[in-house]
Scaffold this motif. Structure first.
Motif, PDB file in Angstrom:
ATOM      1  N   GLU A   1       0.813  -1.226   0.000  1.00 25.53           N
ATOM      2  CA  GLU A   1       0.000   0.000   0.000  1.00 25.53           C
ATOM      3  C   GLU A   1       0.839   1.265   0.000  1.00 25.53           C
ATOM      4  OE1 GLU A   1      -3.007   0.558   2.957  1.00 25.53           O
ATOM      5  OE2 GLU A   1      -3.946  -1.355   2.470  1.00 25.53           O
ATOM      6  N   ASN A   2       1.990   1.218   0.677  1.00 25.20           N
ATOM      7  CA  ASN A   2       2.835   2.409   0.768  1.00 25.20           C
ATOM      8  C   ASN A   2       3.758   2.577  -0.443  1.00 25.20           C
ATOM      9  OD1 ASN A   2       4.651   0.396   1.277  1.00 25.20           O
ATOM     10  ND2 ASN A   2       5.156   1.042   3.344  1.00 25.20           N
ATOM     11  N   GLY A   3       3.610   1.716  -1.462  1.00 22.98           N
ATOM     12  CA  GLY A   3       4.377   1.859  -2.691  1.00 22.98           C
ATOM     13  C   GLY A   3       5.716   1.156  -2.700  1.00 22.98           C
ATOM     14  N   ILE A   4       6.086   0.516  -1.601  1.00 25.50           N
ATOM     15  CA  ILE A   4       7.351  -0.217  -1.531  1.00 25.50           C
ATOM     16  C   ILE A   4       7.184  -1.556  -2.240  1.00 25.50           C
ATOM     17  CG2 ILE A   4       9.038  -1.284   0.022  1.00 25.50           C
ATOM     18  CD1 ILE A   4       9.039   1.725   0.236  1.00 25.50           C
ATOM     19  N   VAL A   5       8.168  -1.930  -3.047  1.00 24.60           N
ATOM     20  CA  VAL A   5       8.162  -3.217  -3.720  1.00 24.60           C
ATOM     21  C   VAL A   5       9.080  -4.143  -2.939  1.00 24.60           C
ATOM     22  CG1 VAL A   5       8.740  -4.453  -5.849  1.00 24.60           C
ATOM     23  CG2 VAL A   5       7.702  -2.182  -5.965  1.00 24.60           C
ATOM     24  N   GLU A   6       8.560  -5.312  -2.587  1.00 25.81           N
ATOM     25  CA  GLU A   6       9.354  -6.252  -1.800  1.00 25.81           C
ATOM     26  C   GLU A   6       9.141  -7.674  -2.281  1.00 25.81           C
ATOM     27  OE1 GLU A   6       8.098  -5.699   2.231  1.00 25.81           O
ATOM     28  OE2 GLU A   6       6.006  -5.979   1.734  1.00 25.81           O
ATOM     29  N   VAL A   7      10.108  -8.529  -1.949  1.00 28.80           N
ATOM     30  CA  VAL A   7      10.009  -9.938  -2.267  1.00 28.80           C
ATOM     31  C   VAL A   7       8.965 -10.540  -1.335  1.00 28.80           C
ATOM     32  CG1 VAL A   7      11.241 -12.132  -2.311  1.00 28.80           C
ATOM     33  CG2 VAL A   7      12.407 -10.029  -3.031  1.00 28.80           C
ATOM     34  N   ASP A   8       8.036 -11.252  -1.910  1.00 27.96           N
ATOM     35  CA  ASP A   8       6.956 -11.884  -1.150  1.00 27.96           C
ATOM     36  C   ASP A   8       7.249 -13.379  -1.044  1.00 27.96           C
ATOM     37  OD1 ASP A   8       4.622 -12.745  -0.007  1.00 27.96           O
ATOM     38  OD2 ASP A   8       3.332 -12.176  -1.672  1.00 27.96           O
ATOM     39  N   VAL A   9       7.998 -13.746  -0.023  1.00 28.38           N
ATOM     40  CA  VAL A   9       8.417 -15.135   0.158  1.00 28.38           C
ATOM     41  C   VAL A   9       7.212 -16.060   0.309  1.00 28.38           C
ATOM     42  CG1 VAL A   9       9.768 -16.705   1.600  1.00 28.38           C
ATOM     43  CG2 VAL A   9      10.580 -14.385   1.194  1.00 28.38           C
ATOM     44  N   SER A  10       6.191 -15.617   1.018  1.00 32.37           N
ATOM     45  CA  SER A  10       5.006 -16.448   1.241  1.00 32.37           C
ATOM     46  C   SER A  10       4.087 -16.490   0.015  1.00 32.37           C
ATOM     47  CB  SER A  10       4.211 -15.923   2.436  1.00 32.37           C
ATOM     48  OG  SER A  10       3.615 -14.676   2.118  1.00 32.37           O
TER      49      SER A  10
ATOM     50  N   VAL B   1      17.370  -7.402 -16.049  1.00 39.61           N
ATOM     51  CA  VAL B   1      16.537  -6.785 -17.079  1.00 39.61           C
ATOM     52  C   VAL B   1      15.353  -6.055 -16.440  1.00 39.61           C
ATOM     53  CG1 VAL B   1      15.020  -7.239 -19.051  1.00 39.61           C
ATOM     54  CG2 VAL B   1      17.217  -8.408 -18.875  1.00 39.61           C
ATOM     55  N   ALA B   2      14.718  -6.686 -15.465  1.00 42.40           N
ATOM     56  CA  ALA B   2      13.546  -6.095 -14.812  1.00 42.40           C
ATOM     57  C   ALA B   2      13.873  -4.759 -14.168  1.00 42.40           C
ATOM     58  CB  ALA B   2      12.997  -7.054 -13.757  1.00 42.40           C
ATOM     59  N   LEU B   3      15.052  -4.653 -13.581  1.00 46.02           N
ATOM     60  CA  LEU B   3      15.419  -3.429 -12.867  1.00 46.02           C
ATOM     61  C   LEU B   3      16.139  -2.421 -13.754  1.00 46.02           C
ATOM     62  CD1 LEU B   3      16.434  -5.208  -9.591  1.00 46.02           C
ATOM     63  CD2 LEU B   3      14.476  -3.690  -9.897  1.00 46.02           C
ATOM     64  N   LYS B   4      16.747  -2.883 -14.837  1.00 40.91           N
ATOM     65  CA  LYS B   4      17.477  -1.958 -15.696  1.00 40.91           C
ATOM     66  C   LYS B   4      16.547  -1.145 -16.591  1.00 40.91           C
ATOM     67  CE  LYS B   4      20.255  -3.848 -18.618  1.00 40.91           C
ATOM     68  NZ  LYS B   4      21.317  -4.333 -19.505  1.00 40.91           N
ATOM     69  N   ASN B   5      15.556  -1.774 -17.183  1.00 41.42           N
ATOM     70  CA  ASN B   5      14.726  -1.046 -18.150  1.00 41.42           C
ATOM     71  C   ASN B   5      13.345  -0.681 -17.602  1.00 41.42           C
ATOM     72  OD1 ASN B   5      13.255  -3.381 -18.224  1.00 41.42           O
ATOM     73  ND2 ASN B   5      13.791  -3.933 -20.306  1.00 41.42           N
ATOM     74  N   ASN B   6      13.196  -0.714 -16.279  1.00 47.32           N
ATOM     75  CA  ASN B   6      11.959  -0.290 -15.601  1.00 47.32           C
ATOM     76  C   ASN B   6      10.734  -1.127 -15.960  1.00 47.32           C
ATOM     77  OD1 ASN B   6      13.428   1.729 -14.351  1.00 47.32           O
ATOM     78  ND2 ASN B   6      12.988   3.195 -15.969  1.00 47.32           N
ATOM     79  N   ARG B   7      10.929  -2.322 -16.486  1.00 52.60           N
ATOM     80  CA  ARG B   7       9.799  -3.189 -16.804  1.00 52.60           C
ATOM     81  C   ARG B   7       9.032  -3.557 -15.546  1.00 52.60           C
ATOM     82  NH1 ARG B   7      10.567  -7.724 -19.960  1.00 52.60           N
ATOM     83  NH2 ARG B   7      10.288  -7.184 -22.036  1.00 52.60           N
TER      84      ARG B   7
ATOM     85  N   VAL C   1      17.804  -2.470  -2.771  1.00 52.17           N
ATOM     86  CA  VAL C   1      17.460  -3.703  -2.055  1.00 52.17           C
ATOM     87  C   VAL C   1      17.149  -4.824  -3.047  1.00 52.17           C
ATOM     88  CG1 VAL C   1      15.705  -4.770  -0.583  1.00 52.17           C
ATOM     89  CG2 VAL C   1      16.677  -2.571   0.058  1.00 52.17           C
ATOM     90  N   LEU C   2      16.367  -4.516  -4.072  1.00 52.57           N
ATOM     91  CA  LEU C   2      16.006  -5.526  -5.065  1.00 52.57           C
ATOM     92  C   LEU C   2      17.214  -5.962  -5.900  1.00 52.57           C
ATOM     93  CD1 LEU C   2      12.569  -4.084  -6.208  1.00 52.57           C
ATOM     94  CD2 LEU C   2      12.976  -6.019  -4.663  1.00 52.57           C
ATOM     95  N   ILE C   3      18.098  -5.030  -6.218  1.00 48.65           N
ATOM     96  CA  ILE C   3      19.321  -5.375  -6.959  1.00 48.65           C
ATOM     97  C   ILE C   3      20.187  -6.307  -6.121  1.00 48.65           C
ATOM     98  CG2 ILE C   3      21.517  -4.447  -7.799  1.00 48.65           C
ATOM     99  CD1 ILE C   3      19.894  -2.012  -8.822  1.00 48.65           C
ATOM    100  N   ASN C   4      20.326  -6.004  -4.833  1.00 52.48           N
ATOM    101  CA  ASN C   4      21.118  -6.872  -3.952  1.00 52.48           C
ATOM    102  C   ASN C   4      20.521  -8.273  -3.876  1.00 52.48           C
ATOM    103  OD1 ASN C   4      23.021  -4.926  -3.373  1.00 52.48           O
ATOM    104  ND2 ASN C   4      21.999  -4.250  -1.519  1.00 52.48           N
ATOM    105  N   TYR C   5      19.215  -8.363  -3.801  1.00 53.06           N
ATOM    106  CA  TYR C   5      18.550  -9.672  -3.770  1.00 53.06           C
ATOM    107  C   TYR C   5      18.848 -10.416  -5.069  1.00 53.06           C
ATOM    108  CZ  TYR C   5      14.992 -13.227  -3.053  1.00 53.06           C
ATOM    109  OH  TYR C   5      14.340 -14.425  -2.883  1.00 53.06           O
ATOM    110  N   GLY C   6      18.695  -9.741  -6.191  1.00 53.67           N
ATOM    111  CA  GLY C   6      18.940 -10.367  -7.495  1.00 53.67           C
ATOM    112  C   GLY C   6      20.384 -10.785  -7.695  1.00 53.67           C
TER     113      GLY C   6
END
Length: 85
Positions: A23-32, A51-57, A73-78
């Motif tokens: 809801e607050n606009g943060i994108v996170e990995v949803d493990v569940s 690719v997902a993070l480089k070209n804003n897809r 955070v998402l780049i580090n996860y990837g």
């Protein structure tokens, strides 16, 4: 069955990683894979995440704008995922 938003491969849902825009606009990995919010699936491969993070897809799919911290955070996860085939 779900489809990776980058490579378009269809796989069982438990073979993909779900990302969710909260809801607050943060994108996170949803493990569940059960959190509420708009979701997208990516292969557990570094190449799809790059690719997902480089070209804003990912931003387009989740209808949001990633903050620099959120993107980092998402780049580090990837970066911890195996190389794509």
């Amino acid at each position: 069955q779900r489809t990776c938003v980058i490579c378009r491969q269809t796989k069982d849902k438990n073979h993909l990683i779900r990302l969710v825009r909260s809801e607050n606009g943060i994108v996170e990995v949803d493990v569940s894979a059960m959190k509420p919010g708009r979701g997208a699936y990516l292969c557990p491969q570094k190449s799809c995440w790059e690719v997902a993070l480089k070209n804003n897809r990912l931003e387009h799919t989740l209808r949001t704008k990633l903050s620099e911290d959120n993107r980092r955070v998402l780049i580090n996860y990837g970066n911890n995922l195996p190389e794509g085939s």
